[in-house]
Write a protein that holds these residues in place. Structure first.
Motif, PDB file in Angstrom:
ATOM      1  N   GLN A  28       0.810  -1.208   0.000  1.00  0.00           N
ATOM      2  CA  GLN A  28       0.000   0.000   0.000  1.00  0.00           C
ATOM      3  C   GLN A  28       0.852   1.271   0.000  1.00  0.00           C
ATOM      4  N   VAL A  29       0.250   2.329  -0.535  1.00  0.00           N
ATOM      5  CA  VAL A  29       0.777   3.680  -0.369  1.00  0.00           C
ATOM      6  C   VAL A  29      -0.049   4.329   0.722  1.00  0.00           C
ATOM      7  N   VAL A  30       0.608   4.701   1.811  1.00  0.00           N
ATOM      8  CA  VAL A  30      -0.070   5.186   3.011  1.00  0.00           C
ATOM      9  C   VAL A  30       0.341   6.623   3.290  1.00  0.00           C
ATOM     10  N   MET A  31      -0.640   7.499   3.480  1.00  0.00           N
ATOM     11  CA  MET A  31      -0.359   8.871   3.912  1.00  0.00           C
ATOM     12  C   MET A  31      -0.516   8.925   5.427  1.00  0.00           C
ATOM     13  N   LEU A  62       4.351  -0.557  12.967  1.00  0.00           N
ATOM     14  CA  LEU A  62       4.228  -1.262  11.689  1.00  0.00           C
ATOM     15  C   LEU A  62       5.024  -2.568  11.752  1.00  0.00           C
ATOM     16  N   ALA A  63       4.468  -3.612  11.179  1.00  0.00           N
ATOM     17  CA  ALA A  63       5.088  -4.940  11.240  1.00  0.00           C
ATOM     18  C   ALA A  63       6.513  -4.895  10.671  1.00  0.00           C
ATOM     19  N   PRO A  64       7.454  -5.557  11.329  1.00  0.00           N
ATOM     20  CA  PRO A  64       8.858  -5.504  10.892  1.00  0.00           C
ATOM     21  C   PRO A  64       9.067  -5.936   9.442  1.00  0.00           C
ATOM     22  N   GLY A  65       8.304  -6.917   8.982  1.00  0.00           N
ATOM     23  CA  GLY A  65       8.498  -7.405   7.625  1.00  0.00           C
ATOM     24  C   GLY A  65       7.659  -6.714   6.572  1.00  0.00           C
ATOM     25  N   LEU A  66       6.907  -5.707   6.963  1.00  0.00           N
ATOM     26  CA  LEU A  66       5.993  -5.041   6.029  1.00  0.00           C
ATOM     27  C   LEU A  66       6.757  -4.290   4.951  1.00  0.00           C
ATOM     28  N   LYS A  67       6.275  -4.433   3.711  1.00  0.00           N
ATOM     29  CA  LYS A  67       6.801  -3.652   2.596  1.00  0.00           C
ATOM     30  C   LYS A  67       5.685  -2.744   2.083  1.00  0.00           C
ATOM     31  N   ALA A  68       5.905  -1.443   2.189  1.00  0.00           N
ATOM     32  CA  ALA A  68       4.902  -0.469   1.790  1.00  0.00           C
ATOM     33  C   ALA A  68       5.585   0.878   1.612  1.00  0.00           C
ATOM     34  N   MET A  69       4.817   1.870   1.136  1.00  0.00           N
ATOM     35  CA  MET A  69       5.328   3.236   1.041  1.00  0.00           C
ATOM     36  C   MET A  69       4.541   4.119   1.998  1.00  0.00           C
ATOM     37  N   VAL A  70       5.250   4.941   2.773  1.00  0.00           N
ATOM     38  CA  VAL A  70       4.610   5.902   3.658  1.00  0.00           C
ATOM     39  C   VAL A  70       4.954   7.306   3.179  1.00  0.00           C
ATOM     40  N   GLU A 126      11.157   8.071  12.675  1.00  0.00           N
ATOM     41  CA  GLU A 126      10.705   6.819  13.301  1.00  0.00           C
ATOM     42  C   GLU A 126      10.803   5.654  12.321  1.00  0.00           C
ATOM     43  N   LEU A 127      10.593   5.927  11.032  1.00  0.00           N
ATOM     44  CA  LEU A 127      10.589   4.867  10.020  1.00  0.00           C
ATOM     45  C   LEU A 127      11.951   4.653   9.375  1.00  0.00           C
ATOM     46  N   ALA A 128      12.940   5.470   9.742  1.00  0.00           N
ATOM     47  CA  ALA A 128      14.247   5.395   9.075  1.00  0.00           C
ATOM     48  C   ALA A 128      14.890   4.019   9.187  1.00  0.00           C
ATOM     49  N   GLY A 129      14.647   3.323  10.289  1.00  0.00           N
ATOM     50  CA  GLY A 129      15.257   2.010  10.474  1.00  0.00           C
ATOM     51  C   GLY A 129      14.408   0.853   9.987  1.00  0.00           C
ATOM     52  N   HIS A 130      13.252   1.143   9.396  1.00  0.00           N
ATOM     53  CA  HIS A 130      12.365   0.077   8.906  1.00  0.00           C
ATOM     54  C   HIS A 130      12.733  -0.227   7.460  1.00  0.00           C
ATOM     55  N   ALA A 131      13.423  -1.336   7.241  1.00  0.00           N
ATOM     56  CA  ALA A 131      13.991  -1.644   5.929  1.00  0.00           C
ATOM     57  C   ALA A 131      12.945  -1.789   4.828  1.00  0.00           C
ATOM     58  N   GLY A 132      11.749  -2.258   5.174  1.00  0.00           N
ATOM     59  CA  GLY A 132      10.741  -2.520   4.156  1.00  0.00           C
ATOM     60  C   GLY A 132       9.871  -1.329   3.784  1.00  0.00           C
ATOM     61  N   ILE A 133      10.005  -0.225   4.505  1.00  0.00           N
ATOM     62  CA  ILE A 133       9.164   0.945   4.259  1.00  0.00           C
ATOM     63  C   ILE A 133       9.925   1.980   3.455  1.00  0.00           C
ATOM     64  N   GLU A 134       9.392   2.310   2.297  1.00  0.00           N
ATOM     65  CA  GLU A 134       9.916   3.433   1.526  1.00  0.00           C
ATOM     66  C   GLU A 134       9.239   4.699   2.040  1.00  0.00           C
ATOM     67  N   VAL A 135      10.023   5.692   2.405  1.00  0.00           N
ATOM     68  CA  VAL A 135       9.476   6.917   3.008  1.00  0.00           C
ATOM     69  C   VAL A 135       9.581   8.065   2.022  1.00  0.00           C
TER      70      VAL A 135
END
Length: 251
Positions: free
Chosen positions: A92-95, A109-117, A127-136
């Motif tokens: 998902q693309v999440v605002m 957010l789940a550690p393995g989640l792949k999404a865009m915030v 806060e999301l900088a260390g979440h490998a699966g989240i594109e910020v």
């Protein structure tokens, strides 16, 4: 009746009923509506209530600065953030709005989640900088320090180029009749822009915001899809929103 006695009575009614109607108070006290409206103006100036057409509503405690807001409904915000994080699906693309509850959402957010915030909050981005699966995607603009979010034309233009699956909205006042409100006009405009670009809007509704109002309108209550509330929120506080077609989820 002394001015201080009138004001104390007005605040007592506000605490008891969750609203004040100027005409009703003037009849009860056998005073002119002008006198009651003057009292309401003064109480609003002291930050003790929020004037609305015909009377007043509770002033939102969420209008304080970030340090103060972290202390209000702290456990409830953690629960709402955790529940909101479970609503995010892979891909998902999440605002994601600014504010203390939004930070809790990002944190859970789940550690393995792949999404865009997509966010206009530097705090959420960090806060999301260390979440490998989240594109910020960090929206830039003028920093509104009270809420630590980007506002202004630059932010609005960037938001207009993005389409999202869901927007998690934070506001300072949530009222079935008055709608969703916040304390700054530019921040309200950015929230409206984010809502326009999302297929679905979820409001993060911690307890202190329900039934309260702030000066600037973001959206009517029926214009959002879902509200996330604390588990022990009374039914009578959420039924007016259900009547408007809003899905209410308890965290």
């Amino acid at each position: 009746m002394l001015t201080s006695e009138r004001k104390a009575y007005i605040l007592k009614v506000l605490g008891r009923d969750g609203r004040v109607v100027a005409k009703a108070i003037s009849r009860e006290l056998d005073l002119s509506e002008d006198t009651i409206r003057r009292d309401l103006r003064e109480l609003a100036g002291e930050g003790l209530l929020q004037r609305v057409h015909g009377g007043a509503l509770p002033h939102s405690p969420a209008m304080g600065d970030l340090v103060q807001r972290r202390e209000v409904s702290a456990s409830g915000k953690v629960a709402i953030g955790r529940a909101a994080a479970r609503l995010v699906s892979p891909g998902q693309v999440v605002m994601l709005d600014g504010g203390t509850t939004a930070v809790q959402l990002a944190r859970h957010l789940a550690p393995g989640l792949k999404a865009m915030v997509v966010t206009h909050s530097p705090n959420v981005a960090v806060e999301l900088a260390g979440h490998a699966g989240i594109e910020v995607e960090l929206i830039g603009g003028r920093l509104f320090r009270h809420s630590m979010v980007a506002v202004g034309a630059t932010a609005a233009e960037a938001i207009a180029r993005i389409r999202a699956d869901v927007y998690f909205m934070g506001v300072t006042g949530i009222h079935a009749e008055i709608g969703l409100t916040t304390g700054d006009s530019e921040e309200a405009a950015i929230k409206r822009a984010l809502r326009r670009q999302a297929a679905e809007t979820v409001v993060l509704a911690s307890r202190e915001k329900l039934g309260a109002a702030s000066p600037f309108h973001v959206a009517d209550a029926g214009e959002v899809d879902t509200m996330l509330v604390e588990a022990d929120t009374p039914d009578q506080a959420v039924e007016p929103f259900r009547a408007l077609g809003v899905t209410v989820i308890r965290a």
